[in-house]
Design an enzyme around this catalytic site. Sequence first.
Site, PDB file in Angstrom:
ATOM      1  N   LYS A  15      53.536  73.343 -31.099  1.00 29.24           N
ATOM      2  CA  LYS A  15      54.514  74.010 -31.222  1.00 29.24           C
ATOM      3  C   LYS A  15      54.277  75.713 -32.038  1.00 29.24           C
ATOM      4  O   LYS A  15      53.581  76.210 -31.925  1.00 29.24           O
ATOM      5  CB  LYS A  15      55.823  73.296 -31.661  1.00 29.24           C
ATOM      6  CG  LYS A  15      56.386  72.289 -30.670  1.00 29.24           C
ATOM      7  CD  LYS A  15      57.280  72.059 -30.761  1.00 29.24           C
ATOM      8  CE  LYS A  15      57.388  71.243 -32.299  1.00 29.24           C
ATOM      9  NZ  LYS A  15      56.281  70.115 -32.586  1.00 29.24           N
ATOM     10  N   SER A  16      53.475  74.753 -32.658  1.00 31.57           N
ATOM     11  CA  SER A  16      53.368  75.845 -33.637  1.00 31.57           C
ATOM     12  C   SER A  16      51.953  76.233 -33.341  1.00 31.57           C
ATOM     13  O   SER A  16      51.725  77.752 -34.110  1.00 31.57           O
ATOM     14  CB  SER A  16      52.447  75.320 -35.322  1.00 31.57           C
ATOM     15  OG  SER A  16      53.863  74.272 -35.723  1.00 31.57           O
ATOM     16  N   ASP A  85      59.329  79.583 -36.345  1.00 33.44           N
ATOM     17  CA  ASP A  85      59.259  78.022 -36.057  1.00 33.44           C
ATOM     18  C   ASP A  85      59.550  76.864 -36.942  1.00 33.44           C
ATOM     19  O   ASP A  85      60.228  77.501 -38.122  1.00 33.44           O
ATOM     20  CB  ASP A  85      57.007  77.887 -37.081  1.00 33.44           C
ATOM     21  CG  ASP A  85      56.380  76.616 -36.409  1.00 33.44           C
ATOM     22  OD1 ASP A  85      56.626  76.773 -34.828  1.00 33.44           O
ATOM     23  OD2 ASP A  85      55.252  76.480 -37.025  1.00 33.44           O
ATOM     24  N   GLU A  86      59.111  75.748 -37.040  1.00 37.08           N
ATOM     25  CA  GLU A  86      60.365  74.322 -38.082  1.00 37.08           C
ATOM     26  C   GLU A  86      61.663  74.620 -37.825  1.00 37.08           C
ATOM     27  O   GLU A  86      62.520  74.323 -38.403  1.00 37.08           O
ATOM     28  CB  GLU A  86      59.676  74.702 -38.761  1.00 37.08           C
ATOM     29  CG  GLU A  86      58.505  73.990 -38.578  1.00 37.08           C
ATOM     30  CD  GLU A  86      57.413  73.251 -38.499  1.00 37.08           C
ATOM     31  OE1 GLU A  86      57.927  71.839 -38.276  1.00 37.08           O
ATOM     32  OE2 GLU A  86      56.096  72.119 -38.124  1.00 37.08           O
ATOM     33  N   GLN A  88      64.458  72.823 -36.309  1.00 39.63           N
ATOM     34  CA  GLN A  88      64.989  71.932 -36.380  1.00 39.63           C
ATOM     35  C   GLN A  88      65.286  72.275 -38.355  1.00 39.63           C
ATOM     36  O   GLN A  88      66.793  71.382 -37.873  1.00 39.63           O
ATOM     37  CB  GLN A  88      64.095  71.118 -36.447  1.00 39.63           C
ATOM     38  CG  GLN A  88      62.963  69.850 -37.525  1.00 39.63           C
ATOM     39  CD  GLN A  88      61.373  70.805 -36.853  1.00 39.63           C
ATOM     40  OE1 GLN A  88      61.589  71.935 -35.796  1.00 39.63           O
ATOM     41  NE2 GLN A  88      60.530  70.504 -37.462  1.00 39.63           N
TER      42      GLN A  88
END
Length: 142
Positions: A15-16, A85-86, A88
């Site tokens: 993902k990153s 990003d991140e 969540q």
Amino acid sequence: MASLRFSFGTMGSGKSTLALQINHNLASRGLTGVLCTRLDRQASQVSSRLGVAADAVEVGPEVDLFVLGTRMLAERGRLDYLVADEVQFYTSDQVDQLARVVDELAVDVYAFGLLTDFRGKLFEGTARMLEVADERVELQVE
């Protein structure tokens, strides 16, 4: 027409790395963007386990992403994309702010994050992202 794309996958699914790649590719084409993250393994950076990293805006709970986008647009004269990003770890309100960036500023948003915690429960940011994203992309790891 701008869109909100949410890419999700397990830890180690890239993902990153993909967030960094999209940011790099769009910037290389002369587009203007913002890279954001929350609680990355490297403070105020998006970092990949492959060793690649880039500076990013740290999205604490007090950050209003719509205001950030509006400010960047005013300062730079244009804003073509935002990579988050991140997500969540973003609040539901911050995810709604990302949707406003798309709808009201006509800026593409590329969001990346995990679906669930170790107990199989959806994160707050993920739950809202699944509700409002224009596109949902599951990342597979081989």
